[in-house]
Design a protein around this motif. Structure first.
Motif, PDB file in Angstrom:
ATOM      1  N   LEU A  49       0.827  -1.207   0.000  1.00 31.44           N
ATOM      2  CA  LEU A  49       0.000   0.000   0.000  1.00 31.44           C
ATOM      3  C   LEU A  49       0.863   1.260   0.000  1.00 31.44           C
ATOM      4  O   LEU A  49       0.521   2.264  -0.635  1.00 31.44           O
ATOM      5  CB  LEU A  49      -0.918   0.022   1.230  1.00 31.44           C
ATOM      6  CG  LEU A  49      -2.104  -0.929   1.238  1.00 31.44           C
ATOM      7  CD1 LEU A  49      -2.824  -0.853   2.585  1.00 31.44           C
ATOM      8  CD2 LEU A  49      -3.076  -0.616   0.104  1.00 31.44           C
ATOM      9  N   MET A  50       1.982   1.192   0.674  1.00 28.71           N
ATOM     10  CA  MET A  50       2.835   2.363   0.826  1.00 28.71           C
ATOM     11  C   MET A  50       3.859   2.528  -0.290  1.00 28.71           C
ATOM     12  O   MET A  50       4.347   3.626  -0.532  1.00 28.71           O
ATOM     13  CB  MET A  50       3.551   2.310   2.176  1.00 28.71           C
ATOM     14  CG  MET A  50       2.633   2.485   3.365  1.00 28.71           C
ATOM     15  SD  MET A  50       1.745   4.064   3.315  1.00 28.71           S
ATOM     16  CE  MET A  50       3.116   5.199   3.551  1.00 28.71           C
ATOM     17  N   GLN A  51       4.193   1.451  -0.971  1.00 26.97           N
ATOM     18  CA  GLN A  51       5.296   1.525  -1.929  1.00 26.97           C
ATOM     19  C   GLN A  51       4.894   1.369  -3.388  1.00 26.97           C
ATOM     20  O   GLN A  51       5.568   1.904  -4.272  1.00 26.97           O
ATOM     21  CB  GLN A  51       6.354   0.471  -1.582  1.00 26.97           C
ATOM     22  CG  GLN A  51       7.027   0.693  -0.238  1.00 26.97           C
ATOM     23  CD  GLN A  51       8.144  -0.294   0.029  1.00 26.97           C
ATOM     24  OE1 GLN A  51       8.501  -1.097  -0.824  1.00 26.97           O
ATOM     25  NE2 GLN A  51       8.701  -0.241   1.226  1.00 26.97           N
ATOM     26  N   ASP A  52       3.814   0.663  -3.659  1.00 26.61           N
ATOM     27  CA  ASP A  52       3.465   0.363  -5.050  1.00 26.61           C
ATOM     28  C   ASP A  52       2.757   1.535  -5.731  1.00 26.61           C
ATOM     29  O   ASP A  52       1.976   2.251  -5.088  1.00 26.61           O
ATOM     30  CB  ASP A  52       2.546  -0.861  -5.127  1.00 26.61           C
ATOM     31  CG  ASP A  52       3.236  -2.138  -4.684  1.00 26.61           C
ATOM     32  OD1 ASP A  52       4.410  -2.068  -4.289  1.00 26.61           O
ATOM     33  OD2 ASP A  52       2.586  -3.198  -4.735  1.00 26.61           O
ATOM     34  N   SER A  53       2.997   1.687  -7.017  1.00 28.15           N
ATOM     35  CA  SER A  53       2.251   2.684  -7.781  1.00 28.15           C
ATOM     36  C   SER A  53       0.844   2.174  -8.082  1.00 28.15           C
ATOM     37  O   SER A  53      -0.088   2.962  -8.236  1.00 28.15           O
ATOM     38  CB  SER A  53       2.975   3.022  -9.083  1.00 28.15           C
ATOM     39  OG  SER A  53       3.132   1.868  -9.893  1.00 28.15           O
ATOM     40  N   LYS A  54       0.706   0.827  -8.143  1.00 33.25           N
ATOM     41  CA  LYS A  54      -0.610   0.209  -8.324  1.00 33.25           C
ATOM     42  C   LYS A  54      -0.752  -0.955  -7.350  1.00 33.25           C
ATOM     43  O   LYS A  54      -0.525  -2.119  -7.711  1.00 33.25           O
ATOM     44  CB  LYS A  54      -0.783  -0.285  -9.766  1.00 33.25           C
ATOM     45  CG  LYS A  54      -0.929   0.825 -10.779  1.00 33.25           C
ATOM     46  CD  LYS A  54      -1.271   0.256 -12.149  1.00 33.25           C
ATOM     47  CE  LYS A  54      -1.559   1.361 -13.144  1.00 33.25           C
ATOM     48  NZ  LYS A  54      -1.941   0.830 -14.480  1.00 33.25           N
ATOM     49  N   PRO A  55      -1.156  -0.656  -6.106  1.00 31.54           N
ATOM     50  CA  PRO A  55      -1.322  -1.731  -5.116  1.00 31.54           C
ATOM     51  C   PRO A  55      -2.329  -2.794  -5.538  1.00 31.54           C
ATOM     52  O   PRO A  55      -2.319  -3.906  -5.009  1.00 31.54           O
ATOM     53  CB  PRO A  55      -1.813  -0.982  -3.861  1.00 31.54           C
ATOM     54  CG  PRO A  55      -1.310   0.419  -4.045  1.00 31.54           C
ATOM     55  CD  PRO A  55      -1.391   0.666  -5.522  1.00 31.54           C
ATOM     56  N   SER A  56      -3.171  -2.474  -6.507  1.00 33.87           N
ATOM     57  CA  SER A  56      -4.174  -3.437  -6.969  1.00 33.87           C
ATOM     58  C   SER A  56      -3.535  -4.716  -7.492  1.00 33.87           C
ATOM     59  O   SER A  56      -4.114  -5.799  -7.380  1.00 33.87           O
ATOM     60  CB  SER A  56      -5.038  -2.818  -8.072  1.00 33.87           C
ATOM     61  OG  SER A  56      -4.238  -2.505  -9.206  1.00 33.87           O
ATOM     62  N   ILE A  57      -2.346  -4.608  -8.067  1.00 33.65           N
ATOM     63  CA  ILE A  57      -1.676  -5.793  -8.630  1.00 33.65           C
ATOM     64  C   ILE A  57      -1.380  -6.793  -7.515  1.00 33.65           C
ATOM     65  O   ILE A  57      -1.648  -8.002  -7.655  1.00 33.65           O
ATOM     66  CB  ILE A  57      -0.385  -5.385  -9.361  1.00 33.65           C
ATOM     67  CG1 ILE A  57      -0.727  -4.514 -10.572  1.00 33.65           C
ATOM     68  CG2 ILE A  57       0.400  -6.627  -9.794  1.00 33.65           C
ATOM     69  CD1 ILE A  57       0.479  -3.923 -11.275  1.00 33.65           C
ATOM     70  N   TYR A  58      -0.864  -6.306  -6.400  1.00 31.37           N
ATOM     71  CA  TYR A  58      -0.594  -7.192  -5.258  1.00 31.37           C
ATOM     72  C   TYR A  58      -1.905  -7.734  -4.693  1.00 31.37           C
ATOM     73  O   TYR A  58      -2.016  -8.937  -4.388  1.00 31.37           O
ATOM     74  CB  TYR A  58       0.186  -6.445  -4.178  1.00 31.37           C
ATOM     75  CG  TYR A  58       0.304  -7.251  -2.907  1.00 31.37           C
ATOM     76  CD1 TYR A  58       1.244  -8.273  -2.789  1.00 31.37           C
ATOM     77  CD2 TYR A  58      -0.553  -7.019  -1.831  1.00 31.37           C
ATOM     78  CE1 TYR A  58       1.327  -9.038  -1.642  1.00 31.37           C
ATOM     79  CE2 TYR A  58      -0.472  -7.772  -0.679  1.00 31.37           C
ATOM     80  CZ  TYR A  58       0.471  -8.780  -0.589  1.00 31.37           C
ATOM     81  OH  TYR A  58       0.538  -9.538   0.561  1.00 31.37           O
ATOM     82  N   LEU A  59      -2.888  -6.873  -4.533  1.00 26.13           N
ATOM     83  CA  LEU A  59      -4.160  -7.308  -3.953  1.00 26.13           C
ATOM     84  C   LEU A  59      -4.797  -8.412  -4.787  1.00 26.13           C
ATOM     85  O   LEU A  59      -5.296  -9.402  -4.249  1.00 26.13           O
ATOM     86  CB  LEU A  59      -5.101  -6.112  -3.831  1.00 26.13           C
ATOM     87  CG  LEU A  59      -4.779  -5.151  -2.683  1.00 26.13           C
ATOM     88  CD1 LEU A  59      -5.456  -3.802  -2.901  1.00 26.13           C
ATOM     89  CD2 LEU A  59      -5.220  -5.750  -1.353  1.00 26.13           C
TER      90      LEU A  59
END
Length: 202
Positions: free
Chosen positions: A14-24
């Motif tokens: 959440l804090m580092q990714d430009s698109k946290p959706s990919i991890y989620l």
């Protein structure tokens, strides 16, 4: 991996990714995601929304778009970690409140229930009380932008101001509104500006 490790890994993305959706998306089918308290996020994909207001589809799709929008502006937040958790959890109350009424999909009080579920979620992972209350405040009052600008009877500027920073709420609100399919940023920013103007005058 255990639940706490998943939580910390998610927080890092959440804090580092430009698109946290990919991890989620990569973790959605992780068996841990179906366990309490992550199960409340898992249920978002099964929760439909009105296509009139949410052409992007279910609450999970919407949440992923909102989190990505939040990642673009988190450096403008006074408390970026609070802000990002609020973006992820802002509609966590929808699975418990969504129903069909007269052919319409509604989710009344999802903000109120969402506050309760957000407190449970973050408390489970032993976040500090002050942190939890800040996230809960944003989740509880994220619908106020609509209510205030439309002069609705459930608008609660006084209560909102006691528990939240209106600038933080406005930033979250912009992400929420932009996370609904193809939206005009200029138009949505105008709504947010109107919200802040009304709040300043009260």
């Amino acid at each position: 991996m255990n639940l706490k490790e998943l939580f910390l890994e998610l927080e890092e993305h959440l804090m580092q990714d430009s698109k946290p959706s990919i991890y989620l998306e990569s973790q959605y089918w992780n068996p841990l995601f179906r366990k309490y308290p992550f199960e409340n996020l898992y249920r978002l994909k099964q929760t439909e929304q009105s296509r009139k207001y949410h052409p992007e589809g279910n609450v999970w799709n919407h949440t992923l778009l909102v989190v990505n929008e939040a990642a673009k502006v988190r450096n403008r937040s006074r408390e970026p970690l609070v802000f990002m958790w609020a973006a992820l959890l802002h509609d966590i109350g929808k699975p418990a409140t969504t129903k069909k009424k007269s052919g319409r999909i509604i989710s009344y009080n999802h903000d109120v229930i969402g506050e309760e579920l957000t407190r449970e979620f973050l408390s489970y992972f032993e976040k500090e009380d002050s942190f939890i209350e800040e996230v809960c405040g944003l989740v509880r009052y994220h619908m106020q932008i609509l209510l205030v600008t439309k002069n609705q009877p459930y608008a609660d500027i006084e209560g909102m101001k006691k528990r939240t920073d209106t600038q933080e709420l406005a930033l979250l609100g912009l992400c929420d509104r932009m996370g609904r399919g193809e939206k005009s940023r200029e138009k949505e920013e105008a709504v947010i500006a109107e919200f802040l103007k009304i709040c300043d005058e009260k």
